[in-house]
Structure formats: C-alpha cells, structure tokens
Design an enzyme around this catalytic site. Structure first.
Site, PDB file in Angstrom:
ATOM      1  N   GLU A 241      -1.475   0.624   8.407  1.00 58.86           N
ATOM      2  CA  GLU A 241      -0.013   0.680   8.502  1.00 58.86           C
ATOM      3  C   GLU A 241       0.445   0.756   9.950  1.00 58.86           C
ATOM      4  O   GLU A 241      -0.336   0.988  10.867  1.00 58.86           O
ATOM      5  CB  GLU A 241       0.500   1.872   7.678  1.00 58.86           C
ATOM      6  CG  GLU A 241       0.173   1.686   6.209  1.00 58.86           C
ATOM      7  CD  GLU A 241       0.795   2.734   5.297  1.00 58.86           C
ATOM      8  OE1 GLU A 241       1.200   3.810   5.782  1.00 58.86           O
ATOM      9  OE2 GLU A 241       0.858   2.457   4.078  1.00 58.86           O
TER      10      GLU A 241
ATOM     11  N   GLU B 206      -6.385  -6.364   1.462  1.00 57.93           N
ATOM     12  CA  GLU B 206      -6.922  -7.689   1.111  1.00 57.93           C
ATOM     13  C   GLU B 206      -6.932  -8.606   2.320  1.00 57.93           C
ATOM     14  O   GLU B 206      -7.894  -9.316   2.598  1.00 57.93           O
ATOM     15  CB  GLU B 206      -6.083  -8.347   0.011  1.00 57.93           C
ATOM     16  CG  GLU B 206      -6.034  -7.580  -1.290  1.00 57.93           C
ATOM     17  CD  GLU B 206      -4.865  -6.611  -1.365  1.00 57.93           C
ATOM     18  OE1 GLU B 206      -4.597  -5.903  -0.372  1.00 57.93           O
ATOM     19  OE2 GLU B 206      -4.214  -6.563  -2.421  1.00 57.93           O
TER      20      GLU B 206
ATOM     21  N   CYS C 200      -0.451 -11.564   0.198  1.00 61.57           N
ATOM     22  CA  CYS C 200      -1.912 -11.630   0.056  1.00 61.57           C
ATOM     23  C   CYS C 200      -2.322 -12.748  -0.904  1.00 61.57           C
ATOM     24  O   CYS C 200      -3.320 -13.436  -0.669  1.00 61.57           O
ATOM     25  CB  CYS C 200      -2.460 -10.286  -0.415  1.00 61.57           C
ATOM     26  SG  CYS C 200      -2.393  -9.020   0.878  1.00 61.57           S
TER      27      CYS C 200
HETATM   28  N1  THU Z   1      -0.972  -2.497   0.014  1.00 62.85           N
HETATM   29  C1  THU Z   1      -2.192  -3.088   0.129  1.00 62.85           C
HETATM   30  O1  THU Z   1      -2.984  -2.781   1.023  1.00 62.85           O
HETATM   31  N2  THU Z   1      -2.520  -4.045  -0.780  1.00 62.85           N
HETATM   32  C2  THU Z   1      -1.735  -4.410  -1.819  1.00 62.85           C
HETATM   33  O2  THU Z   1      -2.118  -5.276  -2.589  1.00 62.85           O
HETATM   34  C3  THU Z   1      -0.431  -3.785  -2.019  1.00 62.85           C
HETATM   35  C4  THU Z   1       0.008  -2.832  -0.974  1.00 62.85           C
HETATM   36  C5  THU Z   1      -0.642  -1.418   0.952  1.00 62.85           C
HETATM   37  C6  THU Z   1       0.432  -1.716   1.954  1.00 62.85           C
HETATM   38  C7  THU Z   1       0.905  -0.320   2.311  1.00 62.85           C
HETATM   39  O3  THU Z   1       0.063   0.202   3.321  1.00 62.85           O
HETATM   40  C8  THU Z   1       0.693   0.487   1.044  1.00 62.85           C
HETATM   41  O4  THU Z   1      -0.180  -0.280   0.237  1.00 62.85           O
HETATM   42  C9  THU Z   1       1.966   0.773   0.284  1.00 62.85           C
HETATM   43  O5  THU Z   1       2.718  -0.356   0.099  1.00 62.85           O
END
Ligand code: THU
Length: 128
Positions: free
Chosen positions: A44, A55, A89
C-alpha cells in the site's frame, strides 16, 4: 503442485503484505507454464491509488524474470467474502494469457476456496 500447495504459498506471501491503511493482507502465488511459482503481496501507499495488489506484484515479478505464460494463481485473503481479483488485476492477467485461459483460486477466512477461469471473470478484456 496441488491447489492447496499453491494456496499455502499465497498465505505465506501475505505475511509480507504492507498494509498500514486497510489492514487487509493479501498474498498471491502465480504458477507459470514452466512450473515456476512467483509470489506477491499487496504493497500500500499513502497516496492510496498507488497501492499495488498482491496479484500484480506476483505478475510483475514473473514477467521481469522472463515468464509470460501463466496457468494458475492462488489468492489468499482472510475476509468474510472470497478474495476476488480486482478489475485491474484481471486485465493485467489477460495480457499474458493471449487466446488461452488461466485458473484463479480465491480464498476466504477459514481456508475455503473457489476456482474460476479468467474467461469467466473477465469475458471481454480490452485488447490493443
Ligand atoms: N487487494 C489485493 O491485493 N488484491 C485484490 O485482489 C483485491 C484487493 C488489496 C489492495 C489493498 O491493499 C487491500 O487489498 C484492500 O483493498
């Protein structure tokens, strides 16, 4: 490699998630056509739109190491709902399947998982 093996690798990868804003760790394990596996976690950023999903971390790692053909990806998230790949993704995955397809395993808390084909989740990807 079984689905469970790949899911375990995704769970392990989630331990490196950098999630000070959402507190929602996600891990991914991407199996390539040659059998190699690349893992990733979400990273993040205070500028929230600059956040990178687990992903895409795994996909970028694989491509930067010369892999461009993917067969399966496991996604680990401990939510109430199955942790489905976001739209960005899905589009990035579609870049590397060409006319083919790939399998997407999505978990939820308790370890249950569901399996989809990318073609089900993104039936009409953008293609340049
Ligand atoms: N996130 C992912 O890493 N992969 C996903 O398929 C959906 C969301 C993450 C982004 C963010 O850091 C957190 O989940 C909340 O949205």
């Amino acid at each position: 490699m079984t689905d469970r093996d790949l899911l375990n690798m995704a769970r392990e990868a989630a331990q490196n998630a950098y999630v000070p804003y959402s507190h929602f760790p996600v891990g991914a394990a991407l199996e390539c056509a040659d059998g190699s596996v690349f893992t990733g976690c979400n990273v993040e950023n205070g500028a929230l739109g600059s956040t990178i999903c687990a992903e895409r971390t795994a996909i970028v790692k694989a491509v930067s190491e010369g892999r461009r053909k993917f067969v399966r990806i496991a996604i680990y998230g401990e939510g109430e709902n199955y942790c489905m790949p976001c739209g960005s993704c899905r589009q990035v995955m579609s870049e590397f399947v060409g006319q083919g397809d790939m399998e997407i395993l999505c978990t939820r808390s308790g370890g249950r998982y569901v399996s989809y084909r990318l073609s089900q989740l993104l039936p009409h990807p953008f293609e340049l």
